[in-house]
Design a protein around this motif. Sequence first.
Motif, PDB file in Angstrom:
ATOM      1  N   GLN A 176       0.815  -1.217   0.000  1.00 23.78           N
ATOM      2  CA  GLN A 176       0.000   0.000   0.000  1.00 23.78           C
ATOM      3  C   GLN A 176       0.852   1.272   0.000  1.00 23.78           C
ATOM      4  N   ASP A 197      -5.220  -6.030   4.661  1.00 25.25           N
ATOM      5  CA  ASP A 197      -5.134  -4.609   4.310  1.00 25.25           C
ATOM      6  C   ASP A 197      -5.239  -3.727   5.549  1.00 25.25           C
ATOM      7  N   ARG A 210      -2.299  -1.106   6.832  1.00 23.85           N
ATOM      8  CA  ARG A 210      -2.472   0.339   7.060  1.00 23.85           C
ATOM      9  C   ARG A 210      -1.935   0.745   8.421  1.00 23.85           C
ATOM     10  N   ASP A 265       1.292   3.328   8.959  1.00 24.36           N
ATOM     11  CA  ASP A 265       1.202   4.560   9.747  1.00 24.36           C
ATOM     12  C   ASP A 265       2.425   4.736  10.640  1.00 24.36           C
TER      13      ASP A 265
END
Length: 385
Positions: free
Chosen positions: A194, A306, A310, A314
């Motif tokens: 991502q 997913d 994330r 971060d």
Amino acid sequence: MTPPEQTIIFAGVDGRTRTAFPAWYAQRHSDADPVSFAEAIRALPRAVDTKIAYNNPYTDEWIPTDRFNAIVDPERLERQAAGDTDTDPLFHVPTDSYAVITPTDVYAPLEEVLRAETHEGRTLGELVFGEIRQYRGGGEIHMDILFDGLSVTLPERNEPITMGVTSGYDFFGGHAVYVEGFARDSYCANSIRQLTDRQTVKHVGEVGDFRSWWETVLAQLGLIADDLAAFIDDASEITVDFTQVPFDVTEFYELLEFPTYLATQAASDARAAATTPTEIDLWTLHSGATYALTHFFNGKEGAALDRYVRRANDILFNPEATVNAVTQTYEQQAVDATTHDGQTGLDSQVALAQLDRVGQEVRAKATRFERREAALRARLSTITE
């Protein structure tokens, strides 16, 4: 991660391309028998639509309908017709608005782009390598497409972080065709997912111009490579002193909502990689999270993975969001432990004060992340437009 039913390893865009795996990848796939990307794509199951009917139980009559179509594998239809009763050709029964997008619809245009685009004097078709993972009889596909030489090399390492994309689709109505930025840290074989916003093409209406789509996606990779090193450098300067916070490294990941089995593996890797196991920088904490997700996640590729990706990203790209998430979860736990007279207890009050000090330190350094992320997204948006 749930093991795929089949994995295809590829190198080079087609049979005319002389491509060797980078040493780190060859070492991990020493028993692989690679094919070209073009061959790998054409070996994937295809799908076609065919008419269906429903049974009227009162008359035992089969009534055709145009409102739905069956999405089936044509090769399995042929095997079934030849008498293979164990073969199930059916993928899905969607409405008539569903448009079949075959592997060659999506990835044959990518082959053209790989032959045309260059990096440091070589075509991307000479640099491309990776793997394709098949699930559910080949009706669900995920792939990592990497480019040898398009990479980030950190000062203290010889092993590069190799850039690429991850892409996939399914024929069951669950995954639209998607692509997003991706990297593989060859030092530890961790996958960094991502790195860009996910681009999707739904199985509805006319098939789009995939060549332009791929040109845009690959143009973004160079920008990401330029900025990834800077994000890592900045994250390496921000440390969490675990002697000054009310939780250990494993609990840090649990407060980010990682399940205990992943938090334990992430913490073990982060402590082993850190110079001081009780004072760990954010890049090392991020690397611990990607290590756990790459090598120990026991679910399927998809929404659950997913969500954890994330959270992991971060830590590297948005440290303020990470501290806020940890603080909010800890505060909620403190509220849950509040006594009937409303007292949180001295331990919880001290802990929250410690977290506030850590948050202030991170927020003081987080501005540079926000500026860099905003600038990168603006440049990526310019390419997309």
